[in-house]
Design an enzyme around this catalytic site. Structure first.
Site, PDB file in Angstrom:
ATOM      1  N   GLU A  62       0.838  -1.205   0.000  1.00 58.83           N
ATOM      2  CA  GLU A  62       0.000   0.000   0.000  1.00 58.83           C
ATOM      3  C   GLU A  62       0.871   1.253   0.000  1.00 58.83           C
ATOM      4  O   GLU A  62       2.019   1.237   0.432  1.00 58.83           O
ATOM      5  CB  GLU A  62      -0.918   0.009   1.231  1.00 58.83           C
ATOM      6  N   HIS A 102      -5.183   6.420  -0.421  1.00 61.43           N
ATOM      7  CA  HIS A 102      -4.236   5.315  -0.369  1.00 61.43           C
ATOM      8  C   HIS A 102      -4.624   4.224  -1.374  1.00 61.43           C
ATOM      9  O   HIS A 102      -5.659   4.303  -2.018  1.00 61.43           O
ATOM     10  CB  HIS A 102      -4.039   4.775   1.046  1.00 61.43           C
ATOM     11  N   HIS A 150      -5.021   0.097  -2.353  1.00 58.35           N
ATOM     12  CA  HIS A 150      -5.217  -1.292  -1.932  1.00 58.35           C
ATOM     13  C   HIS A 150      -4.658  -2.200  -3.027  1.00 58.35           C
ATOM     14  O   HIS A 150      -5.159  -2.151  -4.151  1.00 58.35           O
ATOM     15  CB  HIS A 150      -6.709  -1.617  -1.748  1.00 58.35           C
ATOM     16  N   ASP A 198     -10.099   2.045   7.734  1.00 59.73           N
ATOM     17  CA  ASP A 198     -10.166   3.286   6.951  1.00 59.73           C
ATOM     18  C   ASP A 198     -11.305   4.172   7.452  1.00 59.73           C
ATOM     19  O   ASP A 198     -11.127   5.378   7.662  1.00 59.73           O
ATOM     20  CB  ASP A 198     -10.420   2.975   5.459  1.00 59.73           C
TER      21      ASP A 198
END
Lengths: 786, 358
Positions: A662, A725, A727, A738
């Protein structure tokens, strides 16, 4: 906990910028935690001096509705104190700063040391009257110059020394007559007389009115029964008797009250027939004995033995019987010891008891039935007690309008109301207020409570004596009640409006305009009616829906000492407006919401006003819908997020560096006035970030610097918007972790953003965008690549 | 209803003499609101327009202030553009009843506004144009020809024209255009305004530089120089004290003036084409009035309001509202002028947050 600066970030930025760059003020410390606090020195340049005066500026938690609190300090304290204030709640600050305040004993410094510098008389401006700190600082200088020169220019003639004086005596309240102004006297002595009991003096004799509080006694079989708690009218008893338990345990206190006749204790008997006329105590004994004298003596001696034996001066008794309609009725008597009474010698036998009774004369006491049903009889079908007795209403503001409205509602038989006001009755009030002169110095809520209770003891009244500007609406109003505000101050009512809409509360507003010749009454049911802010917008848009009532140049505010505007209007106007408002409220409570939500009342014609039925003494009514631009009434959800293609590419490039783990960063941009988020910059993760297969934590220092540099470079335009971000799978939905992190951001005071955005990219670079409003569920937002 | 900021900020309480040093970027403009019984007269000393540095749009502000009235007197200290810009628009759209000026006759090198200024003087008519000559008598000016003297009060205040001296004017008039141009600051008007029972004084100096003070002013007008407020000469330029940076400074003038407060009308140093105010001048000024006695208007883009009440109390505050309301805005706005330490308070403080798929 709500933070004003999350809702009004522009005001935060403007004010902080001003605090740092006003030549009149040299800021030493500025902190923002729960509260925004600034401490520094005012530069006074007067008559050749260059003096510096330490001050403390605390932004109220209800900013921008409430102005910052300003204190003059003895010296600049340690930064630790300012930090501590910033970490506190608004209600806690006084104890922290008390010892640091420099009391100047000069007008406009309150007894708490706070300066009241700006007159806020905001009615029908619709829109918050907000004074920037720059304006406030100028006023502080004006005040300091006034302090130095011992004069204040441009001030109202009314000086409220009592309000400003620190050391108050709360017991005495003096009124002085014209003869005290006699110029012939230079010094001497004066005498004040007590006003108490003025009614008795007018009447020429004493008259004490009592209302039954409770009864108890034995059953027909002779067994003692306690009354049920709820059958005791505790409200009629002195303050320290709060319950049935008190009645039985606080016997010494009770005895005192009986001697003083604050309460009266008497005895009673049920009799079979309605008492006939009778001439003396023997006939009364016969009546009590249901025509049997010896039974009568027996019944009486059961309760009166001790009183009669000790020849008490007064004995109160009562008879209860059924009248011809088969309903209970009462008759009360007072047994008064005769002056020429014959003392009993020897043993006090039954015979002697009956003889002793003859030492009393019987006086009848005028009495009337008084109960919920009979009391409301005269209201008939207009104010229906059955419908109203379960209703609750809050009366925000107990002035001339609020007090009268409370009185009318109490007479209508409303179940419960709560009186909310911070003021006390002053000598100038009774000319148009519910209160009379003998209530001067009492809190208005208490006076209205007492008077309403005297007008209808069958209703429940609660009081809340506090300045609501220091509180959140849930502190003083329950969700399931409706309210009427007669505060007539745009700032305070705008604040109530915002908080009421947040909590889905119905509020009516009523305000007298043009010296009471006009009135505006409006209802705000959240989601249905135009709210206070909607009306503000309609007015700004010159929309015909909003009828502007021009101010009357001949009826302007009389004076406004320390933000307590006195506006002209006599009882004739105000009682009319109170009545109309009450009628509208009663219809709402009894029959549900009406088609209309906005009413204009007038007793004069203004030709320039263009609306139907503008003839005097007609009530114009209309329905004003929600303004589509209102930020409180409309869904202020973020509609979409716009990202430039290059920024999307930037994220993808960042991911490509290692697409198995990530990565992420922060989003920066701004929200435009169409509820779109425009993302202008995106950061990378930073060198100290933690990047794992299913975990990401950005480099705080790096990202913070990225944001701060952007803020400065963009001229305060580009700010933190949220997070992004990656995944490393096909799933771009936010995980529990999150969501939790984003919800924290929406609530934390360190973040100014109120609804942060989260962008997640999947392995296929598919972009998922979610918004996290504080205290509400997150939602998906369309992301547009531009 | 929109608030008329000009009226709100500029109109003083009755009986107060208010002098407002207006922020006009690189230039001068001072508005005096002079008590005249229960009324006021409006005097504008110099004018300028600086869009780049977001100075005040004088026309817009004065229209708001004066509504249908005109400027009673426009005083020009010397005819440089940064003391005259926009005079044509002020005349056309606001109106000017009288003009007082230094009588300098610049050569062709002078800026475009001098020409406009002379045209306006023609339109106003010579009876309404007066010349300033140094004198030892209060409230005395000359007619347009510089011949006839006249005692002419402005409302309830007093003034005295200190410069330019008559002999100097005559001397400069005889010079070539180029020399005249070079000596313009020598012929600059210096006027002292006085008000209050305990009199307080404001000294307006334009760009009157060292040689004017040294040669023509200090010696002849010593008695009239002491002033409470001094407008820093030539936007805080060192030319008040010396010609070149390394020269020894001349301070007899400021010693005599003995000011309590000094006001510099200049943008920030980095925004000024001449790097006004000069650091050495600023340091010198501070020696006389201290840190708080010196106000540089450009620092935070503020105006300075000096009030003298009828008792003679003098008070000074700075004001940002006028600039905020009436400034010229350009794309390079002032927002970038942020104190770094304030950023943390103004913006989001991020903290450790965990993200990730699982």
């Amino acid at each position: 906990m709500k933070y004003w600066f999350k809702k009004y970030p522009d005001i935060l930025r403007e004010e902080v910028q001003a605090l740092y760059s006003d030549e009149n003020y040299d800021q030493k410390f500025c902190f923002r935690n729960n509260l925004l606090v600034s401490c520094g020195e005012i530069k006074l340049r007067l008559n050749g001096q260059k003096e510096r005066i330490p001050i403390l500026i605390i932004y109220h938690s209800n900013t921008p509705y409430i102005l910052p609190l300003i204190y003059i300090l003895k010296e600049i304290p340690d930064d630790s104190l300012i930090k501590q204030i910033s970490n506190s709640q608004i209600g806690e600050i006084h104890s922290l700063i008390r010892d640091h305040i420099d009391f100047k004993y000069f007008r406009h410094q309150g007894d708490d040391g706070k300066l009241c510098l700006l007159e806020s008389d905001n009615l029908e401006n619709f829109g918050i009257e907000y004074f920037s700190i720059r304006q406030i600082i100028k006023r502080i200088i004006e005040w300091l110059v006034g302090l130095k020169l011992k004069k204040l220019s441009n001030d109202t003639p009314e000086i409220d020394l009592f309000y400003h004086f620190k050391n108050k005596n709360i017991i005495y309240y003096f009124l002085f007559p014209q003869l005290f102004n006699d110029e012939l006297f230079f010094d001497g002595q004066y005498i004040m007389g007590k006003l108490y009991g003025i009614n008795k003096e007018l009447l020429g004799y004493e008259k004490e009115i009592y209302l039954g509080a409770y009864i108890d006694g034995c059953s027909k079989a002779g067994i003692y029964l306690n009354p049920k708690e709820n059958e005791i009218n505790i409200n009629l008893l002195p303050n320290n008797i709060k319950s049935f338990f008190d009645l039985h345990t606080k016997t010494n206190i009770l005895k005192g009250y009986i001697i003083d006749e604050k309460i009266i204790k008497g005895y009673w008997w049920n009799v079979e027939n309605e008492p006939r006329f009778f001439k003396d105590i023997n006939e009364l004994i016969e009546i009590i004995g249901n025509n049997d004298i010896s039974y009568g003596i027996k019944r009486i001696s059961k309760y009166l033995y001790e009183d009669v034996k000790s020849f008490n001066e007064k004995i109160f008794i009562g008879l209860r019987y059924k009248n011809y309609r088969d309903e209970y009725e009462w008759q009360f008597f007072l047994l008064v010891k005769k002056k020429d009474y014959s003392p009993i010698i020897g043993e006090f036998t039954d015979l002697q008891f009956s003889k002793a009774l003859n030492n009393y004369e019987v006086q009848i006491i005028q009495s009337e039935p008084f109960n919920d049903k009979t009391y409301h009889l005269r209201n008939n079908n207009l104010s229906i007690r059955e419908k109203l007795s379960s209703k609750k209403i809050n009366i925000i503001g107990c002035g001339a309008l609020g007090g009268e409205i409370a009185d009318i509602l109490s007479k209508a038989g409303i179940g419960t109301f709560k009186l909310i006001d911070k003021d006390i009755v002053k000598a100038g009030n009774p000319i148009r207020h519910l209160a009379s002169l003998n209530y001067i110095g009492f809190p208005k809520t208490l006076v209205v409570n007492i008077i309403c209770k005297l007008h209808n003891p069958f209703i429940n009244i609660e009081e809340y004596v506090a300045d609501i500007s220091n509180h959140y609406i849930l502190d003083y109003i329950n969700n399931d009640t409706i309210s009427i505000s007669t505060i007539a101050d745009d700032n305070i009512e705008a604040m109530i409006n915002e908080q009421a809409i947040e909590n889905n509360m119905t509020i009516f507003y009523s305000r007298a305009l043009r010296g009471g010749k006009y009135a505006r009454i409006f209802r705000v049911i959240p989601g249905i009616d135009a709210c206070f802010h909607c009306l503000t917008l309609y007015k700004q848009e010159n929309n015909k829906k909003y009828i502007v009532i021009p101010p009357d140049e001949f009826n302007q505010t009389l004076y406004n000492e320390c933000n307590n505007p006195i506006r002209p209007a006599s009882a004739a106007e105000l009682k009319l407006i109170s009545s109309i408002t009450s009628k509208i409220l009663l219809s709402h409570l009894q029959y549900g919401k009406s088609k209309e939500n906005h009413w204009i009342w007038s007793t004069e014609k203004i030709d320039t006003l263009k609306y139907d039925e503008k003839e005097p003494y007609k009530l114009f009514s209309d329905f004003i819908p929600i303004n589509p631009k209102c930020i409180f009434c409309n869904d202020s959800r973020i509609l979409n997020v716009k990202i430039e293609k290059s920024l999307q590419d930037f994220m993808i490039e960042e991911i490509k560096l290692n697409s198995k783990i990530e990565t992420g960063g922060v989003l920066a941009g701004y929200r435009d006035n169409t509820n779109s988020i425009i993302i202008k910059n995106i950061s990378g993760p930073g060198p100290d970030s933690i990047k794992k297969e299913a975990y990401f934590q950005k480099d705080i220092e790096y990202c913070q610097k990225f944001l701060d540099d952007l803020y400065i470079e963009s001229g305060k335009k580009i700010v933190y918007i949220g997070e992004w971000h990656y995944h490393p799978s096909t799933n771009n939905n936010p995980s529990e972790m999150d969501i939790e992190s984003m919800q924290e951001i929406s609530l934390q005071k360190e973040y100014v953003v109120e609804t942060p955005i989260l962008i997640i990219l999947s392995k296929n670079y598919d972009l998922n965008c979610t918004a996290y409003p504080s205290k509400h569920k997150q939602y998906f937002v369309e992301a547009q690549i531009i | 209803m929109k608030v008329n900021i000009a009226k709100k900020i500029l109109i003083p309480p009755i009986g107060t003499f208010r002098t407002v040093f207006l922020y006009v970027g690189q230039g001068d403009a001072t508005l005096m609101i002079v008590p005249d019984g229960e009324n006021f007269q409006y005097i504008l000393i110099d004018c300028n327009k600086d869009e780049k540095n977001e100075g005040i749009d004088l026309k817009k502000m004065l229209q708001d202030l004066l509504s249908d009235n005109k400027i009673n007197i426009f005083i020009n200290t010397h005819p440089h553009d940064d003391h005259l810009k926009e005079i044509d628009e002020l005349y056309k759209d606001v109106g000017i009843k009288e003009i007082w000026h230094s009588g300098h006759n610049p050569g062709k090198m002078q800026g475009e506004y001098y020409k406009k200024f002379t045209e306006i003087m023609g339109k106003i008519g010579k009876n309404n144009v007066h010349r300033l000559f140094g004198t030892n008598t209060a409230n005395k000016i000359r007619d347009n020809e510089g011949e006839e003297m006249e005692i002419k009060k402005i409302g309830d205040i007093d003034y005295i024209v200190i410069s330019p001296a008559e002999f100097l004017v005559k001397d400069i008039e005889g010079e070539s255009a180029k020399t005249r141009y070079n000596r313009i600051h020598e012929q600059c008007a210096v006027i002292k305004f006085t008000y209050g029972k305990k009199p307080k004084h404001i000294l307006i100096t334009g760009d009157a530089e060292k040689c004017a003070w040294e040669k023509n002013i200090v010696e002849y007008h010593k008695a009239h120089l002491p002033s409470n407020v001094l407008s820093a000469v030539h936007h805080g330029s060192r030319t008040f004290f010396k010609e070149n940076e390394d020269d020894e400074e001349y301070t007899n003038h400021i010693d005599e003036i003995d000011p309590e407060y000094i006001i510099i009308s200049a943008p920030r140093k980095k925004e000024s084409p001449h790097e006004h105010p000069h650091d050495d001048a600023v340091e010198l000024y501070k020696k006389y009035v201290g840190e708080d006695g010196l106000i540089h208007m450009g620092k935070n883009r503020e105006c300075v309001i000096v009030d003298i009440d009828n008792e003679g109390n003098l008070n000074i505050i700075t004001d940002n509202e006028l600039v905020n309301e009436y400034k010229y805005t350009n794309n390079e706005d002032d927002n970038k002028n942020i104190k770094k330490s304030s950023v943390a308070i103004q913006t989001d403080r991020i903290d450790e947050k965990k993200f990730g798929e699982k």
